[in-house]
Design a protein around this motif. Structure first.
Motif, PDB file in Angstrom:
ATOM      1  N   GLN A 184      20.407  -1.218  22.866  1.00  0.00           N
ATOM      2  CA  GLN A 184      21.773  -1.655  22.566  1.00  0.00           C
ATOM      3  C   GLN A 184      22.406  -0.773  21.488  1.00  0.00           C
ATOM      4  OE1 GLN A 184      21.128  -5.778  21.610  1.00  0.00           O
ATOM      5  NE2 GLN A 184      20.891  -6.385  23.751  1.00  0.00           N
ATOM      6  N   ILE A 185      21.608  -0.413  20.494  1.00  0.00           N
ATOM      7  CA  ILE A 185      22.093   0.493  19.449  1.00  0.00           C
ATOM      8  C   ILE A 185      22.410   1.864  20.042  1.00  0.00           C
ATOM      9  CG2 ILE A 185      21.482   1.693  17.314  1.00  0.00           C
ATOM     10  CD1 ILE A 185      22.073  -1.236  16.841  1.00  0.00           C
ATOM     11  N   ASP A 186      21.588   2.319  20.997  1.00  0.00           N
ATOM     12  CA  ASP A 186      21.838   3.608  21.660  1.00  0.00           C
ATOM     13  C   ASP A 186      23.184   3.604  22.385  1.00  0.00           C
ATOM     14  OD1 ASP A 186      19.355   4.503  20.789  1.00  0.00           O
ATOM     15  OD2 ASP A 186      18.344   4.029  22.677  1.00  0.00           O
ATOM     16  N   TYR A 187      23.469   2.528  23.091  1.00  0.00           N
ATOM     17  CA  TYR A 187      24.752   2.429  23.802  1.00  0.00           C
ATOM     18  C   TYR A 187      25.927   2.488  22.812  1.00  0.00           C
ATOM     19  CZ  TYR A 187      22.917   1.238  28.461  1.00  0.00           C
ATOM     20  OH  TYR A 187      22.302   1.280  29.698  1.00  0.00           O
ATOM     21  N   ALA A 188      25.789   1.760  21.697  1.00  0.00           N
ATOM     22  CA  ALA A 188      26.869   1.751  20.699  1.00  0.00           C
ATOM     23  C   ALA A 188      27.049   3.138  20.076  1.00  0.00           C
ATOM     24  CB  ALA A 188      26.560   0.715  19.612  1.00  0.00           C
ATOM     25  N   PHE A 189      25.946   3.823  19.838  1.00  0.00           N
ATOM     26  CA  PHE A 189      25.965   5.190  19.308  1.00  0.00           C
ATOM     27  C   PHE A 189      26.721   6.121  20.267  1.00  0.00           C
ATOM     28  CE2 PHE A 189      23.519   9.276  19.602  1.00  0.00           C
ATOM     29  CZ  PHE A 189      23.873   9.829  18.381  1.00  0.00           C
ATOM     30  N   ALA A 190      26.379   6.045  21.550  1.00  0.00           N
ATOM     31  CA  ALA A 190      27.039   6.893  22.554  1.00  0.00           C
ATOM     32  C   ALA A 190      28.527   6.570  22.658  1.00  0.00           C
ATOM     33  CB  ALA A 190      26.353   6.709  23.907  1.00  0.00           C
ATOM     34  N   LYS A 191      28.852   5.299  22.602  1.00  0.00           N
ATOM     35  CA  LYS A 191      30.256   4.878  22.702  1.00  0.00           C
ATOM     36  C   LYS A 191      31.071   5.400  21.529  1.00  0.00           C
ATOM     37  CE  LYS A 191      33.104   0.716  23.248  1.00  0.00           C
ATOM     38  NZ  LYS A 191      33.085  -0.777  23.335  1.00  0.00           N
ATOM     39  N   GLU A 192      30.504   5.322  20.324  1.00  0.00           N
ATOM     40  CA  GLU A 192      31.215   5.796  19.131  1.00  0.00           C
ATOM     41  C   GLU A 192      31.478   7.297  19.222  1.00  0.00           C
ATOM     42  OE1 GLU A 192      30.525   6.272  14.290  1.00  0.00           O
ATOM     43  OE2 GLU A 192      29.400   4.732  15.396  1.00  0.00           O
ATOM     44  N   ILE A 193      30.495   8.051  19.675  1.00  0.00           N
ATOM     45  CA  ILE A 193      30.648   9.501  19.771  1.00  0.00           C
ATOM     46  C   ILE A 193      31.716   9.874  20.795  1.00  0.00           C
ATOM     47  CG2 ILE A 193      29.489  11.606  20.555  1.00  0.00           C
ATOM     48  CD1 ILE A 193      26.973  10.534  19.154  1.00  0.00           C
ATOM     49  N   LYS A 194      31.693   9.220  21.941  1.00  0.00           N
ATOM     50  CA  LYS A 194      32.688   9.532  22.971  1.00  0.00           C
ATOM     51  C   LYS A 194      34.104   9.237  22.457  1.00  0.00           C
ATOM     52  CE  LYS A 194      33.892   8.749  27.816  1.00  0.00           C
ATOM     53  NZ  LYS A 194      33.531   8.049  29.085  1.00  0.00           N
ATOM     54  N   ALA A 195      34.242   8.108  21.742  1.00  0.00           N
ATOM     55  CA  ALA A 195      35.560   7.735  21.222  1.00  0.00           C
ATOM     56  C   ALA A 195      36.036   8.697  20.145  1.00  0.00           C
ATOM     57  CB  ALA A 195      35.518   6.309  20.675  1.00  0.00           C
ATOM     58  N   LYS A 196      35.149   9.050  19.221  1.00  0.00           N
ATOM     59  CA  LYS A 196      35.565   9.856  18.071  1.00  0.00           C
ATOM     60  C   LYS A 196      35.702  11.341  18.397  1.00  0.00           C
ATOM     61  CE  LYS A 196      34.177   6.659  14.459  1.00  0.00           C
ATOM     62  NZ  LYS A 196      33.359   6.417  13.246  1.00  0.00           N
ATOM     63  N   THR A 197      35.107  11.762  19.516  1.00  0.00           N
ATOM     64  CA  THR A 197      35.282  13.162  19.950  1.00  0.00           C
ATOM     65  C   THR A 197      36.350  13.269  21.043  1.00  0.00           C
ATOM     66  OG1 THR A 197      33.566  13.034  21.658  1.00  0.00           O
ATOM     67  CG2 THR A 197      32.870  13.714  19.433  1.00  0.00           C
ATOM     68  N   ASN A 198      36.998  12.151  21.335  1.00  0.00           N
ATOM     69  CA  ASN A 198      38.004  12.127  22.409  1.00  0.00           C
ATOM     70  C   ASN A 198      37.418  12.620  23.737  1.00  0.00           C
ATOM     71  OD1 ASN A 198      40.188  11.159  20.779  1.00  0.00           O
ATOM     72  ND2 ASN A 198      40.342  13.217  19.897  1.00  0.00           N
ATOM     73  N   GLY A 199      36.162  12.251  23.973  1.00  0.00           N
ATOM     74  CA  GLY A 199      35.517  12.616  25.229  1.00  0.00           C
ATOM     75  C   GLY A 199      34.946  14.017  25.275  1.00  0.00           C
ATOM     76  N   GLU A 200      35.038  14.780  24.186  1.00  0.00           N
ATOM     77  CA  GLU A 200      34.481  16.140  24.185  1.00  0.00           C
ATOM     78  C   GLU A 200      32.953  16.124  24.261  1.00  0.00           C
ATOM     79  OE1 GLU A 200      36.070  19.161  21.559  1.00  0.00           O
ATOM     80  OE2 GLU A 200      37.748  17.817  21.074  1.00  0.00           O
ATOM     81  N   LEU A 201      32.329  15.024  23.790  1.00  0.00           N
ATOM     82  CA  LEU A 201      30.887  14.855  23.958  1.00  0.00           C
ATOM     83  C   LEU A 201      30.644  13.459  24.509  1.00  0.00           C
ATOM     84  CD1 LEU A 201      27.944  15.707  23.687  1.00  0.00           C
ATOM     85  CD2 LEU A 201      27.991  14.918  21.305  1.00  0.00           C
ATOM     86  N   GLU A 202      30.042  13.412  25.684  1.00  0.00           N
ATOM     87  CA  GLU A 202      29.685  12.139  26.304  1.00  0.00           C
ATOM     88  C   GLU A 202      28.170  12.069  26.428  1.00  0.00           C
ATOM     89  OE1 GLU A 202      30.306   9.578  30.439  1.00  0.00           O
ATOM     90  OE2 GLU A 202      31.169  11.589  30.240  1.00  0.00           O
ATOM     91  N   ILE A 203      27.604  10.978  25.928  1.00  0.00           N
ATOM     92  CA  ILE A 203      26.160  10.762  26.027  1.00  0.00           C
ATOM     93  C   ILE A 203      25.926   9.641  27.026  1.00  0.00           C
ATOM     94  CG2 ILE A 203      24.072  10.054  24.806  1.00  0.00           C
ATOM     95  CD1 ILE A 203      25.229  11.312  22.283  1.00  0.00           C
ATOM     96  N   VAL A 204      25.208   9.958  28.100  1.00  0.00           N
ATOM     97  CA  VAL A 204      24.912   8.984  29.144  1.00  0.00           C
ATOM     98  C   VAL A 204      23.520   8.408  28.888  1.00  0.00           C
ATOM     99  CG1 VAL A 204      24.679   8.580  31.613  1.00  0.00           C
ATOM    100  CG2 VAL A 204      26.325  10.281  30.765  1.00  0.00           C
ATOM    101  N   VAL A 205      23.464   7.115  28.607  1.00  0.00           N
ATOM    102  CA  VAL A 205      22.193   6.442  28.321  1.00  0.00           C
ATOM    103  C   VAL A 205      21.546   6.007  29.624  1.00  0.00           C
ATOM    104  CG1 VAL A 205      21.105   4.477  27.171  1.00  0.00           C
ATOM    105  CG2 VAL A 205      23.028   5.654  26.071  1.00  0.00           C
TER     106      VAL A 205
END
Length: 324
Positions: free
Chosen positions: A37-58
């Motif tokens: 669950q923490i991994d999903y939140a981590f990936a979501k924060e990165i996608k939002a704050k990079t405006n989609g420039e980095l997407e992490i697929v869990v």
């Protein structure tokens, strides 16, 4: 003009798509577990704050890469990032065993102090293997699951005990049981077919695998508090723009803070769920506690002998953190 405008628009979209980076993140545990669950939140924060420039697929539950293969996959760059139970690296370097030593740290405050003490050695070991530490998320304290009540180690003698790391294999040996390597997804079948008769694991894993279907007793020995760590391939990280690196590191810090914050509540909730489903929850007897503490001392001595300098530094810092 219309054709020119369309060409420019399409070119802009293609350019943006080319700039976007997609990382794949295998994890060993299902979506109901806190580390995932923490991994999903981590990936979501990165996608939002990079405006989609980095997407992490869990990819949870070992669906992309088996647990034991995740470290190698990250090291070789087959995947850019991964979540692992840190103890599985114990055969590569003994510093990774620090949170699998019974009774070295049994409360969350002690576990945090131990992590602060061990983190520099963990970072060095990962760096040598081409990987970078991002964050750690603890599990609840590990306790004993059995079909019958256990008052002393004699009640377990000769039984097959689940092992999931070098340290848990050694623990099973010293408890007079037979270590049998079983990963989380295979726990129910292993019990139902008699491959194992006992295990030491967290209440969260017990809930995830519906332990009440195959065992009756949970003895709350609180042996140790292990961690999952999230690691990233160093080359993949270095290829990111500096501003995106900073976003990843900030998100990692947030993830670790949130993990340590939520684990106390999660541990209590999962233990209550075991009881609600009919399991008998009990405290260990004085005899069993003394026997297990003696095993813990033996394992700490053996562990220290594996790498006296590195582990000596961990233990010295740990006792300093505790004010001892």
């Amino acid at each position: 003009m219309l054709k020119l405008t369309s060409a420019l628009l399409i070119g802009g979209l293609v350019s943006t798509a080319c700039l976007a980076e997609k990382w794949h993140m295998p994890t060993p545990y299902g979506d109901g577990n806190l580390p995932t669950q923490i991994d999903y939140a981590f990936a979501k924060e990165i996608k939002a704050k990079t405006n989609g420039e980095l997407e992490i697929v869990v990819h949870s539950g070992g669906s992309l890469v088996k647990h034991t293969e995740i470290p190698r996959s990250v090291k070789t760059g087959q995947v850019q990032i991964g979540d692992i139970f840190m103890g599985i690296l114990g055969n590569q370097n003994p510093v990774f065993k620090h949170d699998n030593i019974p009774f070295l740290a049994t409360s969350f405050d002690q576990a945090q102090a131990l992590w602060t003490a061990a983190k520099p050695e963990i970072e060095k070991a990962l760096d040598k293997d081409g990987m970078k530490l991002l964050y750690a998320v603890p599990w609840p304290a590990q306790s004993l699951y059995t079909r019958n009540p256990v008052n002393s180690l004699a009640d377990l003698e000769g039984e097959k005990m689940r092992a999931y790391s070098p340290s848990t294999s050694r623990l099973a040996d010293l408890m007079g049981t037979i270590p049998t390597t079983i990963q989380v997804p295979d726990i129910p079948q292993a019990f139902s077919t008699g491959i194992i008769q006992a295990m030491v694991t967290s209440p969260s894993t017990g809930v995830d695998s519906q332990a009440w279907d195959y065992v009756n007793n949970y003895t709350d020995i609180k042996a140790w508090i292990p961690k999952d760590i999230v690691i990233v391939n160093k080359r993949a990280f270095r290829r990111l723009d500096k501003n995106i690196q900073d976003i990843v590191l900030a998100a990692a810090k947030n993830a670790e803070t949130e993990g340590w914050k939520r684990i106390v509540e999660r541990a209590a909730k999962d233990k209550a769920t075991l009881a609600e489903n009919g399991m008998t929850i009990s405290e260990p007897s004085a005899e069993l506690t003394a026997q297990l503490e003696a095993i813990g001392k033996t394992m700490e001595t053996e562990w220290t002998a594996e790498a006296p300098k590195e582990i000596g530094r961990i233990l010295t810092r740990y006792h300093q953190e505790l004010g001892q």
